[in-house]
Scaffold this motif. Structure first.
Motif, short mmCIF file in Angstrom:
data_model
loop_
_atom_site.label_atom_id
_atom_site.label_comp_id
_atom_site.label_asym_id
_atom_site.label_seq_id
_atom_site.Cartn_x
_atom_site.Cartn_y
_atom_site.Cartn_z
N UNK A 98 32.43 36.06 39.72
CA UNK A 98 33.97 36.55 40.21
C UNK A 98 32.91 37.30 41.34
N UNK A 99 31.58 38.02 41.19
CA UNK A 99 31.19 38.28 42.64
C UNK A 99 30.38 37.40 43.22
N UNK A 100 29.88 36.62 42.23
CA UNK A 100 29.07 35.18 43.74
C UNK A 100 30.21 34.20 43.82
N UNK A 101 31.58 33.86 43.20
CA UNK A 101 32.58 32.83 43.99
C UNK A 101 33.39 33.44 44.35
N UNK A 102 33.71 34.74 44.49
CA UNK A 102 35.08 35.17 44.86
C UNK A 102 36.31 34.46 45.00
N UNK A 159 37.12 41.78 45.04
CA UNK A 159 36.22 42.65 44.83
C UNK A 159 36.88 43.66 43.80
N UNK A 160 38.24 43.61 44.18
CA UNK A 160 38.89 44.78 43.43
C UNK A 160 39.01 44.35 41.81
N UNK A 161 40.09 43.17 42.58
CA UNK A 161 39.42 42.36 41.20
C UNK A 161 38.82 41.85 39.96
#
Length: 124
Positions: free
Chosen positions: A75-79, A83-85
């Motif tokens: 999730x951090x790389x794909x966005x 970020x919060x989610x």
């Protein structure tokens, strides 16, 4: 109900000792907090929980929630989400895998406090 629909399958990414792993099969996670299902694709590289190797910190939070960490890294790389989610999904997925509440909170607090430097715009 939040749950992993597949199991985490990994192998060492290469012959170096950089702590990277590669998924050998897709990891699928159904998230209630995000209201959707995430598919971490086969071939995705992760360092799992990149916890500082300081003895007390690693003892408390390291090597405890690899499935959740792989989803979080994705999730951090794909966005795909904010970020919060992504951080909320980490906490939720850690609960799904049986990580105690106190440890989930420490992991979540750690990524909230230190994760901003790893959150880069997609495509950079």
């Amino acid at each position: 109900m939040s749950r992993f629909l597949t199991k985490l399958q990994l192998e060492v990414a290469d012959n170096t000792d950089d702590g990277k792993w590669v998924l050998t099969a897709a990891l699928i996670y159904q998230s209630d907090v995000a209201g959707r299902t995430f598919v971490v694709p086969r071939g995705f590289q992760t360092d799992l929980a990149s916890v500082p190797r300081l003895p007390v910190i690693f003892l408390l939070t390291g090597d405890t929630s690899n499935q959740a960490a792989a989803v979080h890294d994705y999730l951090y790389s794909s966005h795909e989400v904010t970020r919060e989610m992504a951080d909320a999904v980490l906490r939720e997925a850690s609960e799904v895998t049986g990580v105690p509440a106190w440890r989930r909170w420490l992991m979540w607090a750690g990524v909230r406090a230190g994760g901003a430097s790893h959150w880069e715009p997609a495509g950079t």
